[in-house]
Design an enzyme around this catalytic site. Sequence first.
Site, short mmCIF file in Angstrom:
data_model
loop_
_atom_site.label_atom_id
_atom_site.label_comp_id
_atom_site.label_asym_id
_atom_site.label_seq_id
_atom_site.Cartn_x
_atom_site.Cartn_y
_atom_site.Cartn_z
N HIS B 201 51.21 39.55 43.44
CA HIS B 201 50.53 40.35 44.46
C HIS B 201 51.35 40.66 45.70
O HIS B 201 50.98 41.54 46.47
CB HIS B 201 49.22 39.67 44.84
CG HIS B 201 48.24 39.65 43.71
ND1 HIS B 201 47.74 40.80 43.15
CD2 HIS B 201 47.69 38.63 43.01
CE1 HIS B 201 46.91 40.48 42.16
NE2 HIS B 201 46.86 39.17 42.06
N ARG B 238 37.43 34.90 40.39
CA ARG B 238 38.66 35.65 40.19
C ARG B 238 39.89 34.76 40.36
O ARG B 238 40.83 34.83 39.57
CB ARG B 238 38.69 36.81 41.17
CG ARG B 238 39.69 37.86 40.80
CD ARG B 238 39.30 38.60 39.53
NE ARG B 238 40.12 39.76 39.29
CZ ARG B 238 41.32 39.74 38.71
NH1 ARG B 238 41.83 38.62 38.30
NH2 ARG B 238 42.00 40.86 38.56
N CYS B 242 42.66 33.95 37.44
CA CYS B 242 44.08 34.22 37.61
C CYS B 242 44.90 32.97 37.32
O CYS B 242 45.91 33.04 36.61
CB CYS B 242 44.37 34.68 39.04
SG CYS B 242 44.26 36.47 39.25
#
Lengths: 108, 281, 139
Positions: B201, B238, B242
């Site tokens: 990210h 989430r 991940c």
Amino acid sequence: MDNVRPRVRTPRSASAGDVATIKTLISHPMESGQRKDSQGNTIPRQIINRFTCDFNGENVIDVTMEPAISTNPYFEFEVKIPESGDFQFTWYDDDGSVYEETKSVEVS
Amino acid sequence: MKFKTMTAAAALALVTPAMLAADPDAKLVVNGQIEMTTETEAPEHLDGLRTIRSGWTFRTEETQSLQMDDFDNPAMIFVDEARDAWYAKDGAADQSCASCHEDPESLRGLRAELPKWNEEAGKVYTAEMYVNECRTERMEAEPWGWDSQEMKNMTALISSVSRGMTVDVQIDGPVRETWERGKEIYYTRYGQLELACATCHEENYDMNIRADHLSQGHINGFPTYRLKQANLVSMHNRFNGCIRDTRGVPYEIGSEDFVALELYVASRGNGLSVEGPAVRN
Amino acid sequence: MDFTRRETLALGAGAAALTLLPVGASAATVDELVNEFTGGADVAEGGVTLDAPEIAENGNTVPISVSAEGAASIMVLAAGNPTPPVATFNFGPLAGSSSASTRIRLAGTQDVIAVAKMADGSFARTSKEVKVTIGGCGG
């Protein structure tokens, strides 16, 4: 089935003969019958298999639905509005449940 | 073909430039009224990025348009459910949320600051923690599971009334220690694949990892309606997913570690608008 | 690296193939379904509009629209799904147009087909390939 909630967007007012867009959504898992649970057993199919919209008793649209319709089925379509009256929305579940929603429109 | 552990380097060999390019100039305005800031200067504390972009900007046009109208946004049907729950009495004290809070709109502004320091409790509180504290202490009702449908619906409602407001999460003062812990987690490599949040990210956003177009991982859109689950997804869910995908053992949903991570990740998005409940892939 | 160059290349090629691997078309069933709908009549190409994304962000929720001026009904099929039928839209007397939008599930890259039954009893069809990416990463 529990917790099934319809949501429809219709015009509140219109002129006679107007064509308006209607959007409908209903919360429903649309279990396709293709999925397996963690034990490997097939999760049985349970979907909404038909959706209809009528206006003052006359049909606007009648949709035959298959498991390929996504969870929380959504439809958008157009309606001719001849006069004031009521939209009647009906969803038919595999298990025999029938979900309904009614909305009114004023024609000036 | 036999191969042992795939190292992070190998995993990133599968990262390719994005195929699913969205229009970079697209503007997000919800219901023709709520203007969202989806791209802005990165907050000062964030060294690794110069510009921050909402997850919305990384999605295809079709997905983006689903969020632009409260009717097209499937998350809003769950917000409606929460509205009903808001006004419904629950628990031995015979109270509803409305008994103290009146309308959900009275919580406008809250989501933009969450998670934040709760002085009484002496720790950082997320929306879920506030809801359960009210439920157990004041309503004398059963707490909701962090990832239960009721809780996700309610946090979506709470978020929805703050849409358009600028995310502004405190990182100094009593929260600092928690924030530092969150930052540590963000930059730690986890799992067999040895991937940190930052690996994808911060260092590889806008690229594809296999078939996923990587965003910067901001959470201004959470809880979000994910097309994949066709349901609301919480932040911790989430995070959990991940880390699980790095083939590591994730922290628990609702754990202090994830609360710390939530605080840190939220602060990376300071400056973006609250979008939740958003629509993502 | 823990594995050979050959293995790495195979991995890379495999991953690329995974993303656009077309799902096997149940071609026979599609023809059967179309024939059932048309009663064996001829089907003209075109005259039906089918809007669908070129690349679906997620196969679970793919927005599509169909439209065919003056049609009495439109049937939608997904050639590569385990079972091709998707929906049949039957337009009533108060339909404002013979068009509708919905969201569908696609199991993989495949052709989506729309067959319209026109007011005069004739049939028209169109199809569109929708690429569905599989093998993502993330939660």
